[in-house]
Design an enzyme around this catalytic site. Structure first.
Site, PDB file in Angstrom:
ATOM      1  N   GLU A   1       6.764   4.365   1.118  1.00  0.00           N
ATOM      2  CA  GLU A   1       6.738   4.820   1.645  1.00  0.00           C
ATOM      3  C   GLU A   1       8.504   5.172   2.608  1.00  0.00           C
ATOM      4  OE1 GLU A   1       5.281   0.501   3.369  1.00  0.00           O
ATOM      5  OE2 GLU A   1       3.795   1.118   2.130  1.00  0.00           O
TER       6      GLU A   1
ATOM      7  N   ASN B   1       4.527   7.964  -2.277  1.00  0.00           N
ATOM      8  CA  ASN B   1       3.151   6.858  -2.166  1.00  0.00           C
ATOM      9  C   ASN B   1       3.688   6.690  -0.401  1.00  0.00           C
ATOM     10  OD1 ASN B   1       1.096   5.760  -2.508  1.00  0.00           O
ATOM     11  ND2 ASN B   1       1.562   3.922  -2.061  1.00  0.00           N
TER      12      ASN B   1
ATOM     13  N   HIS C   1      -5.246   3.316   4.403  1.00  0.00           N
ATOM     14  CA  HIS C   1      -5.634   2.193   4.572  1.00  0.00           C
ATOM     15  C   HIS C   1      -6.079   1.805   6.267  1.00  0.00           C
ATOM     16  CE1 HIS C   1      -3.473  -0.657   1.332  1.00  0.00           C
ATOM     17  NE2 HIS C   1      -2.679  -0.077   1.873  1.00  0.00           N
TER      18      HIS C   1
ATOM     19  N   GLU D   1      -5.001   3.258  -2.144  1.00  0.00           N
ATOM     20  CA  GLU D   1      -4.977   1.741  -1.248  1.00  0.00           C
ATOM     21  C   GLU D   1      -5.903   1.076  -0.812  1.00  0.00           C
ATOM     22  OE1 GLU D   1      -0.824   0.371   0.126  1.00  0.00           O
ATOM     23  OE2 GLU D   1       0.729   1.317  -1.578  1.00  0.00           O
TER      24      GLU D   1
ATOM     25  N   ASP E   1      -8.627   0.993   1.648  1.00  0.00           N
ATOM     26  CA  ASP E   1      -9.446  -0.235   2.295  1.00  0.00           C
ATOM     27  C   ASP E   1     -10.070   0.108   3.627  1.00  0.00           C
ATOM     28  OD1 ASP E   1      -6.834  -0.583   4.052  1.00  0.00           O
ATOM     29  OD2 ASP E   1      -6.668  -2.689   2.758  1.00  0.00           O
TER      30      ASP E   1
HETATM   31  O1  G2I Z   1       0.588  -4.004   3.385  1.00  0.00           O
HETATM   32  C1  G2I Z   1      -0.813  -3.374   2.363  1.00  0.00           C
HETATM   33  C2  G2I Z   1       0.252  -2.618   1.258  1.00  0.00           C
HETATM   34  C3  G2I Z   1       0.718  -1.590   2.084  1.00  0.00           C
HETATM   35  N1  G2I Z   1       1.384  -0.321   0.854  1.00  0.00           N
HETATM   36  C4  G2I Z   1       2.740  -0.946   0.227  1.00  0.00           C
HETATM   37  C5  G2I Z   1       1.453  -2.094  -0.504  1.00  0.00           C
HETATM   38  O2  G2I Z   1       2.388  -2.803  -1.540  1.00  0.00           O
HETATM   39  C6  G2I Z   1       1.070  -3.001   0.278  1.00  0.00           C
HETATM   40  O3  G2I Z   1       0.774  -4.092  -0.299  1.00  0.00           O
HETATM   41  C7  G2I Z   1       1.137  -5.640   0.445  1.00  0.00           C
HETATM   42  C8  G2I Z   1       0.195  -6.744  -0.959  1.00  0.00           C
HETATM   43  O4  G2I Z   1      -1.251  -6.094  -0.778  1.00  0.00           O
HETATM   44  C9  G2I Z   1       0.972  -7.342   0.111  1.00  0.00           C
HETATM   45  O5  G2I Z   1      -0.426  -9.117  -0.360  1.00  0.00           O
HETATM   46  O6  G2I Z   1       1.938  -5.624   0.273  1.00  0.00           O
HETATM   47  C10 G2I Z   1       2.628  -7.141   0.873  1.00  0.00           C
HETATM   48  C11 G2I Z   1       4.377  -7.791   1.196  1.00  0.00           C
HETATM   49  O7  G2I Z   1       4.689  -5.772   1.161  1.00  0.00           O
HETATM   50  C12 G2I Z   1       2.077  -8.489   0.598  1.00  0.00           C
HETATM   51  O8  G2I Z   1       2.486  -9.592   1.150  1.00  0.00           O
HETATM   52  C13 G2I Z   1       2.926 -10.197   0.257  1.00  0.00           C
HETATM   53  C14 G2I Z   1       3.224 -11.431   1.448  1.00  0.00           C
HETATM   54  O9  G2I Z   1       3.711 -10.986   2.454  1.00  0.00           O
HETATM   55  C15 G2I Z   1       4.286 -12.504   0.646  1.00  0.00           C
HETATM   56  O10 G2I Z   1       4.303 -13.851   1.695  1.00  0.00           O
HETATM   57  C16 G2I Z   1       3.550 -13.033  -1.034  1.00  0.00           C
HETATM   58  O11 G2I Z   1       4.530 -13.724  -1.132  1.00  0.00           O
HETATM   59  O12 G2I Z   1       2.182 -11.083  -0.825  1.00  0.00           O
HETATM   60  C17 G2I Z   1       2.908 -11.633  -1.382  1.00  0.00           C
HETATM   61  C18 G2I Z   1       2.472 -12.220  -3.136  1.00  0.00           C
HETATM   62  O13 G2I Z   1       0.999 -13.241  -2.722  1.00  0.00           O
END
Ligand code: G2I
Length: 469
Positions: free
Chosen positions: A171, A213, A249, A278, A280
């Site tokens: 990103e 990515n 997404h 990714e 969805d």
């Molecule tokens: O946002 C969706 C994805 C976009 N592309 C990059 C990916 O890395 C991203 O994944 C998401 C995860 O699915 C989430 O799970 O990235 C988020 C953070 O940017 C993730 O969220 C985080 C929460 O913001 C935190 O508060 C939490 O501690 O997940 C963490 C672990 O559960």
């Protein structure tokens, strides 16, 4: 890095219960006649992984380590998928919470689960503006650059040999219409931060495919055009990049673009793999199912689209659960989107049996009469960390310009060059010579160019010598 994907596709590690389904594909490669038959026949895999494998692709999912004790979750994971992406566990804040102190427990759990169950791993993500630990958020300039290179080196080394593909940089481009890089602390260390990260990753784990990515790059637009330009430039200059990940997404405000397949194809035509990383799609019922089928068909129609990963298993596992964007409902039941995905995999195009065409090397302008030989000067700047460094050398032409140049750097005893960019290096220890490459030899009077190299050991001191031709 080899650009061929046939080895990866053919060697997809498959659990014993999946092997039968793969036999026809393997046998199909033996005789041309059978291959033709295979190419026109629909197959009938009964899981996402087997159906994708019959088409020479993987089918993966994001996995959260803390769900590996949920038997419903693990049951679906082991049955349906042959690639896993740690959803958060390999990110910078998770793996290096304090500078220089690495924590791999959660990520290792996912990798071990994958290995024990015949799945491969997409590493995510080595360098990203988001989910940085606090200490990195507070760094800037050369301290941040060094910390980033060290992070990439350490994490990629820890997982050396275990990663199918790394999201080396995630990103890095801004949304909106101007195709600019995203402003971030990493970007402010210099525009070359992305290629430096890729070179460090290649040095640490030469067998992993290295991906860029991003999201909102799924169709042709200003952002994807900017990524395309960067990747083209990397390919032309030999920056090690093997794949581009399209996060995909989607929702009603951002549906699957009409030129999705064409966009995947134009990147593949640059001579690298593309992956859906990714996926969805918010929604439900037939509309959602049709969108999933569209994505799968697009990937299967692009021979260098090597796999698809969804961003979670059940709707309730999703980062945007309220949009019910995944293939299984909260109880683990298959949705219409699952059936459409499986059907699209089974009716899609197998990988071609001939290697994909390679991109011809970039053409260089014909040489013109060299200007008279004259001198050049070189200066050295360093980013260092314990046990290693990245050196940037600036070569400046003297009053007559150059037709070619070579800079010589003397390394301390015990120090070695591990890789170099924008120059051709001779030797790795002692006195190392770096000569221009095709595109940066000719400099007009006073003009400068930069090359770099990475090394282990004590960094060099002093001024490199420079000779011009
Ligand atoms: O946002 C969706 C994805 C976009 N592309 C990059 C990916 O890395 C991203 O994944 C998401 C995860 O699915 C989430 O799970 O990235 C988020 C953070 O940017 C993730 O969220 C985080 C929460 O913001 C935190 O508060 C939490 O501690 O997940 C963490 C672990 O559960």
């Amino acid at each position: 890095m080899s650009s061929s994907t046939a080895r990866d596709r053919g060697s997809a590690r498959v659990r014993p219960d999946r092997r039968a389904a793969l036999v026809s594909a393997t046998v199909g490669t033996v005789a041309a006649g059978m291959v033709l038959a295979l190419a026109t026949a629909a197959s009938a895999g009964t899981t996402l992984a087997t159906s994708a494998a019959e088409k020479g692709r993987y089918f993966g999912t994001a996995v959260a380590a803390n769900k590996l004790s949920d038997s419903t979750y693990v049951g679906i994971l082991n049955r349906e998928f042959n690639m896993v992406t740690p959803e958060n566990e390999m990110k910078w804040d998770a793996t290096e919470p304090s500078q220089g102190q690495f924590t791999y427990t959660s990520a290792d759990r996912i990798v071990s689960h994958a290995q024990a169950n015949g799945m491969r791993v997409r590493g995510h993500a080595l360098a990203w503006h988001s989910q940085q630990p606090g200490w990195a958020q507070n760094l800037s300039g050369s301290a941040l650059r060094s910390a980033m290179v060290n992070h990439v080196t350490q994490v990629a080394t820890h997982y050396k040999g275990k990663i199918h593909s790394w999201d080396v940089v995630n990103e890095a481009f801004a949304d909106g219409g101007n195709g600019a890089r995203r402003d971030s602390n990493l970007q402010r260390t210099g525009n070359d931060w992305i290629e430096v990260a890729f070179r460090a990753a290649r040095t640490a784990d030469p067998s992993a495919k290295l991906c860029y990515n991003d999201y909102n790059t799924d169709g042709q637009n200003a952002k994807s055009n900017a990524v395309y330009a960067m990747v083209s430039d990397f390919k032309a200059r030999g920056v090690p990049i093997d794949c581009v990940g399209f996060q995909s997404h989607f929702n009603s405000a951002s549906p699957v673009p009409g030129d999705y397949q064409a966009n995947l194809q134009r990147f593949a035509n640059l001579g690298l793999d593309v992956q859906i990383t990714e996926l969805d799609i918010e929604g439900s019922g037939t509309a959602q199912a049709n969108s999933y089928a569209t994505v799968v068909r697009a990937c299967l129609a692009v021979s260098r689209c090597t796999g698809i990963s969804v961003w979670g298993i059940r709707d309730t596992d999703s980062w945007r659960a309220s949009g019910t964007p995944l293939l299984f409902d909260g109880n683990g039941n298959k949705k219409a989107a699952y059936t459409a995905t499986l059907d699209a995999l089974n009716s899609g195009t197998p990988i071609p049996t001939t290697p994909p065409p390679t991109t011809p090397p970039p053409t260089t302008p014909p040489p013109t009469t060299p200007p008279p030989g004259a001198g050049c000067t070189a200066s050295l700047s360093l980013q260092t960390w314990t046990g290693g460094f990245v050196a940037t050398v600036r070569v400046t032409a003297g009053s007559s310009g150059t037709n070619g140049w070579a800079a010589t750097v003397t390394l301390p005893s015990g120090t070695a060059v591990t890789n170099a960019w924008n120059a051709q290096s001779s030797g790795t220890t002692g006195t190392v010579r770096f000569a221009n490459v095709a595109y940066n030899g000719r400099l007009t009077a006073g003009q400068s160019t930069e090359f770099g190299f990475q090394g282990v050991g004590t960094p060099p001191a002093g001024t490199p010598s420079c000779t011009a031709s």
